[in-house]
Design a protein around this motif. Structure first.
Motif, PDB file in Angstrom:
ATOM      1  N   ARG A 160       0.815  -1.217   0.000  1.00 38.97           N
ATOM      2  CA  ARG A 160       0.000   0.000   0.000  1.00 38.97           C
ATOM      3  C   ARG A 160       0.847   1.264   0.000  1.00 38.97           C
ATOM      4  O   ARG A 160       0.313   2.358  -0.209  1.00 38.97           O
ATOM      5  CB  ARG A 160      -0.926   0.010   1.224  1.00 38.97           C
ATOM      6  CG  ARG A 160      -2.047  -1.007   1.139  1.00 38.97           C
ATOM      7  CD  ARG A 160      -2.897  -0.954   2.399  1.00 38.97           C
ATOM      8  NE  ARG A 160      -3.981  -1.937   2.348  1.00 38.97           N
ATOM      9  CZ  ARG A 160      -4.526  -2.481   3.428  1.00 38.97           C
ATOM     10  NH1 ARG A 160      -4.088  -2.149   4.631  1.00 38.97           N
ATOM     11  NH2 ARG A 160      -5.508  -3.360   3.316  1.00 38.97           N
ATOM     12  N   SER A 161       2.130   1.132   0.275  1.00 35.48           N
ATOM     13  CA  SER A 161       2.994   2.316   0.361  1.00 35.48           C
ATOM     14  C   SER A 161       3.619   2.689  -0.974  1.00 35.48           C
ATOM     15  O   SER A 161       4.200   3.770  -1.095  1.00 35.48           O
ATOM     16  CB  SER A 161       4.105   2.088   1.392  1.00 35.48           C
ATOM     17  OG  SER A 161       3.556   1.924   2.683  1.00 35.48           O
ATOM     18  N   VAL A 162       3.538   1.801  -1.938  1.00 34.89           N
ATOM     19  CA  VAL A 162       4.121   2.100  -3.239  1.00 34.89           C
ATOM     20  C   VAL A 162       3.064   2.692  -4.167  1.00 34.89           C
ATOM     21  O   VAL A 162       1.864   2.656  -3.866  1.00 34.89           O
ATOM     22  CB  VAL A 162       4.754   0.847  -3.881  1.00 34.89           C
ATOM     23  CG1 VAL A 162       5.853   0.297  -2.993  1.00 34.89           C
ATOM     24  CG2 VAL A 162       3.695  -0.191  -4.167  1.00 34.89           C
ATOM     25  N   ASP A 163       3.530   3.219  -5.280  1.00 34.65           N
ATOM     26  CA  ASP A 163       2.608   3.923  -6.171  1.00 34.65           C
ATOM     27  C   ASP A 163       2.112   3.067  -7.328  1.00 34.65           C
ATOM     28  O   ASP A 163       0.927   3.098  -7.651  1.00 34.65           O
ATOM     29  CB  ASP A 163       3.288   5.173  -6.723  1.00 34.65           C
ATOM     30  CG  ASP A 163       2.378   5.952  -7.645  1.00 34.65           C
ATOM     31  OD1 ASP A 163       1.336   6.436  -7.158  1.00 34.65           O
ATOM     32  OD2 ASP A 163       2.682   6.059  -8.843  1.00 34.65           O
ATOM     33  N   THR A 167       4.445  -2.722  -9.138  1.00 32.92           N
ATOM     34  CA  THR A 167       5.264  -3.016  -7.957  1.00 32.92           C
ATOM     35  C   THR A 167       4.422  -3.622  -6.848  1.00 32.92           C
ATOM     36  O   THR A 167       4.848  -4.530  -6.133  1.00 32.92           O
ATOM     37  CB  THR A 167       5.956  -1.739  -7.454  1.00 32.92           C
ATOM     38  OG1 THR A 167       6.667  -1.137  -8.538  1.00 32.92           O
ATOM     39  CG2 THR A 167       6.925  -2.045  -6.326  1.00 32.92           C
TER      40      THR A 167
ATOM     41  N   ILE B 113       1.391   7.167   4.798  1.00 32.59           N
ATOM     42  CA  ILE B 113       1.974   7.121   3.459  1.00 32.59           C
ATOM     43  C   ILE B 113       0.973   6.501   2.479  1.00 32.59           C
ATOM     44  O   ILE B 113       0.795   6.984   1.363  1.00 32.59           O
ATOM     45  CB  ILE B 113       3.291   6.323   3.467  1.00 32.59           C
ATOM     46  CG1 ILE B 113       4.371   7.083   4.222  1.00 32.59           C
ATOM     47  CG2 ILE B 113       3.745   6.001   2.045  1.00 32.59           C
ATOM     48  CD1 ILE B 113       5.637   6.290   4.487  1.00 32.59           C
ATOM     49  N   SER B 114       0.318   5.448   2.919  1.00 31.42           N
ATOM     50  CA  SER B 114      -0.644   4.766   2.053  1.00 31.42           C
ATOM     51  C   SER B 114      -1.741   5.712   1.582  1.00 31.42           C
ATOM     52  O   SER B 114      -2.265   5.558   0.479  1.00 31.42           O
ATOM     53  CB  SER B 114      -1.300   3.605   2.803  1.00 31.42           C
ATOM     54  OG  SER B 114      -0.330   2.678   3.234  1.00 31.42           O
ATOM     55  N   ARG B 115      -2.079   6.679   2.438  1.00 27.84           N
ATOM     56  CA  ARG B 115      -3.168   7.608   2.107  1.00 27.84           C
ATOM     57  C   ARG B 115      -2.647   8.888   1.482  1.00 27.84           C
ATOM     58  O   ARG B 115      -3.434   9.800   1.190  1.00 27.84           O
ATOM     59  CB  ARG B 115      -3.952   7.949   3.380  1.00 27.84           C
ATOM     60  CG  ARG B 115      -4.551   6.740   4.068  1.00 27.84           C
ATOM     61  CD  ARG B 115      -5.075   7.090   5.452  1.00 27.84           C
ATOM     62  NE  ARG B 115      -5.343   5.881   6.227  1.00 27.84           N
ATOM     63  CZ  ARG B 115      -4.952   5.678   7.479  1.00 27.84           C
ATOM     64  NH1 ARG B 115      -4.263   6.624   8.110  1.00 27.84           N
ATOM     65  NH2 ARG B 115      -5.232   4.556   8.110  1.00 27.84           N
ATOM     66  N   PRO B 118       0.357  10.502  -4.747  1.00 26.07           N
ATOM     67  CA  PRO B 118       1.239   9.639  -5.534  1.00 26.07           C
ATOM     68  C   PRO B 118       2.715  10.025  -5.456  1.00 26.07           C
ATOM     69  O   PRO B 118       3.572   9.142  -5.425  1.00 26.07           O
ATOM     70  CB  PRO B 118       0.708   9.815  -6.963  1.00 26.07           C
ATOM     71  CG  PRO B 118      -0.724  10.157  -6.781  1.00 26.07           C
ATOM     72  CD  PRO B 118      -0.800  10.961  -5.531  1.00 26.07           C
ATOM     73  N   ARG B 121       4.269   8.417  -2.485  1.00 22.49           N
ATOM     74  CA  ARG B 121       4.400   6.965  -2.640  1.00 22.49           C
ATOM     75  C   ARG B 121       5.422   6.613  -3.712  1.00 22.49           C
ATOM     76  O   ARG B 121       6.070   5.571  -3.636  1.00 22.49           O
ATOM     77  CB  ARG B 121       3.040   6.360  -2.955  1.00 22.49           C
ATOM     78  CG  ARG B 121       2.033   6.559  -1.794  1.00 22.49           C
ATOM     79  CD  ARG B 121       0.962   5.491  -1.795  1.00 22.49           C
ATOM     80  NE  ARG B 121       0.380   5.324  -3.114  1.00 22.49           N
ATOM     81  CZ  ARG B 121      -0.578   6.106  -3.610  1.00 22.49           C
ATOM     82  NH1 ARG B 121      -1.062   7.096  -2.884  1.00 22.49           N
ATOM     83  NH2 ARG B 121      -1.056   5.892  -4.806  1.00 22.49           N
ATOM     84  N   LYS B 122       5.573   7.472  -4.695  1.00 19.06           N
ATOM     85  CA  LYS B 122       6.618   7.232  -5.698  1.00 19.06           C
ATOM     86  C   LYS B 122       8.002   7.254  -5.063  1.00 19.06           C
ATOM     87  O   LYS B 122       8.859   6.428  -5.368  1.00 19.06           O
ATOM     88  CB  LYS B 122       6.548   8.298  -6.805  1.00 19.06           C
ATOM     89  CG  LYS B 122       5.549   8.017  -7.911  1.00 19.06           C
ATOM     90  CD  LYS B 122       5.846   8.893  -9.139  1.00 19.06           C
ATOM     91  CE  LYS B 122       4.838   8.653 -10.256  1.00 19.06           C
ATOM     92  NZ  LYS B 122       3.517   9.276  -9.969  1.00 19.06           N
ATOM     93  N   VAL B 124       8.703   6.692  -1.918  1.00 17.91           N
ATOM     94  CA  VAL B 124       8.817   5.514  -1.057  1.00 17.91           C
ATOM     95  C   VAL B 124       9.128   4.282  -1.907  1.00 17.91           C
ATOM     96  O   VAL B 124       9.988   3.470  -1.561  1.00 17.91           O
ATOM     97  CB  VAL B 124       7.516   5.307  -0.256  1.00 17.91           C
ATOM     98  CG1 VAL B 124       7.537   3.974   0.473  1.00 17.91           C
ATOM     99  CG2 VAL B 124       7.313   6.455   0.728  1.00 17.91           C
ATOM    100  N   GLU B 125       8.436   4.175  -3.016  1.00 23.09           N
ATOM    101  CA  GLU B 125       8.655   3.027  -3.894  1.00 23.09           C
ATOM    102  C   GLU B 125      10.097   2.952  -4.376  1.00 23.09           C
ATOM    103  O   GLU B 125      10.708   1.874  -4.382  1.00 23.09           O
ATOM    104  CB  GLU B 125       7.698   3.114  -5.095  1.00 23.09           C
ATOM    105  CG  GLU B 125       7.838   1.959  -6.068  1.00 23.09           C
ATOM    106  CD  GLU B 125       6.733   1.965  -7.133  1.00 23.09           C
ATOM    107  OE1 GLU B 125       5.705   2.646  -6.922  1.00 23.09           O
ATOM    108  OE2 GLU B 125       6.906   1.279  -8.151  1.00 23.09           O
TER     109      GLU B 125
END
Lengths: 197, 197
Positions: A160-163, A167, B113-115, B118, B121-122, B124-125
């Motif tokens: 849930r943390s990725v975009d 992934t 982060i999940s909420r 983008p 989250r990008k 983080v990814e």
DNA sequence: GTCTATATCTAGATAGAC
DNA sequence: GTCTATCTAGATATAGAC
């Protein structure tokens, strides 16, 4: 009285159900009492006929969430032999990752639980132990059971943390494959296709 | 001007550092701008000379957090051969579990982060992929690397969600032992004592 | 039990003096 | 750049009418 004898119970039930979903989707502390009551067609003032404070609702929500999850994950005596595999597959699914409001409370509310009062954490601990003790008999040993629970909760947080969807799916699939490979489950999570290097 | 040429940069640096710790300890959305500024000896009004909004600070905090963590966890060319084992040991330590303000951002801020947008989250990814790709070369394969990251993040969430120190330590120890058993690391996390059934 | 109105407080953000 | 004062909005919680 102007309301049926079961009215209060029914309202409390609806309030809990919708609060659980809303809190898991958007966080508990970030959602107001007015919004929670509005979701069941009532106004904020009526809230305090059902709970003495918002904090009390949080405790009730977490306890219900964890009891629900542990009941489902642990199963009972009549559970099928591939019970654990089925639950793991559902837990590590794209649907679960993209629908937090219907899923496990730990990945969404875990941080708020960590900062909550001891009573809340005691309830969470009891439910976690229930799942652990149950699974410990169905996987290699006690350590493997804790590792499995941790991996599932963490995998969902990561997903849930990725975009990107790509992934997200890769994280979930890798975790499913690893469990099939590393744990000696009676039934695999997915068909023994190929595990990629 | 009445302030040194590096003043603004220094304030921004201090603000970010303290905000990171405060957010990890108590949550970002639940902490006000006044509190964050007060922690560095300034008042709330001065905040907007450094960030256009609280949301902008969140993005900066998360990006710094993740860059920091991924740098530390992934290591570089000069990392010792037991680099991964050392990092895992520290990550799955009681100290880490009881000091969220100094630790990884994912278990504490993962839900926020999940909420988030983008862009967050990008970032983080990208950091997660960096750690994954690095570890994939040091453990069995790509799947094992994702499983390891997920297990670590989840284990910390679990350890912080329970009430008793005993259970907390047991969860962490079980996860350390499982990694030693299930993953073919060059160096063990802990002395090959006994793994309990 | 639910409603509206309100008391009280805190939040994010802006304005203007220094 | 920082301060105090303030605007506006939203929060938890209470009071009293129905």
């Amino acid at each position: 009285m102007r309301y049926s004898s079961t009215h209060k119970e029914e309202v409390r039930e609806k309030l809990l159900a919708t609060s659980q979903a809303i809190a898991k989707a958007g966080g508990f502390s970030t959602t107001g009492v007015d919004a929670l009551m509005g979701a069941i067609g009532l106004t904020g003032g009526a809230f305090y006929s059902h709970f003495p404070s918002k904090q009390a609702l949080f405790e009730a929500v977490i306890e219900r969430e964890m009891a629900n999850s542990s009941d489902m994950l642990a199963g009972d005596g009549s559970s099928a032999p591939d019970h654990v595999a089925k639950r793991l597959r559902g837990y590590l699914s794209t649907f679960h990752a993209t629908h937090p409001e219907q899923g496990c409370a730990l990945p969404t509310l875990g941080a708020e639980i960590s900062r909550a009062q001891p009573e809340v954490r005691k309830a969470v601990e009891a439910c976690l132990k229930k799942v652990h003790d149950n699974w410990a008999e169905r996987v290699e040993d006690s350590d493997a059971a804790w590792a499995l629970i941790a991996q599932c909760v963490g995998a969902l947080m990561l997903a849930r943390s990725v975009d990107s969807d790509k992934t997200r799916k890769e994280i979930l699939a890798a975790n499913r494959r690893f469990i099939d490979e590393a744990h000696s489950l009676e039934h695999p999570l997915q068909p023994p296709s190929g595990r990629q290097a």
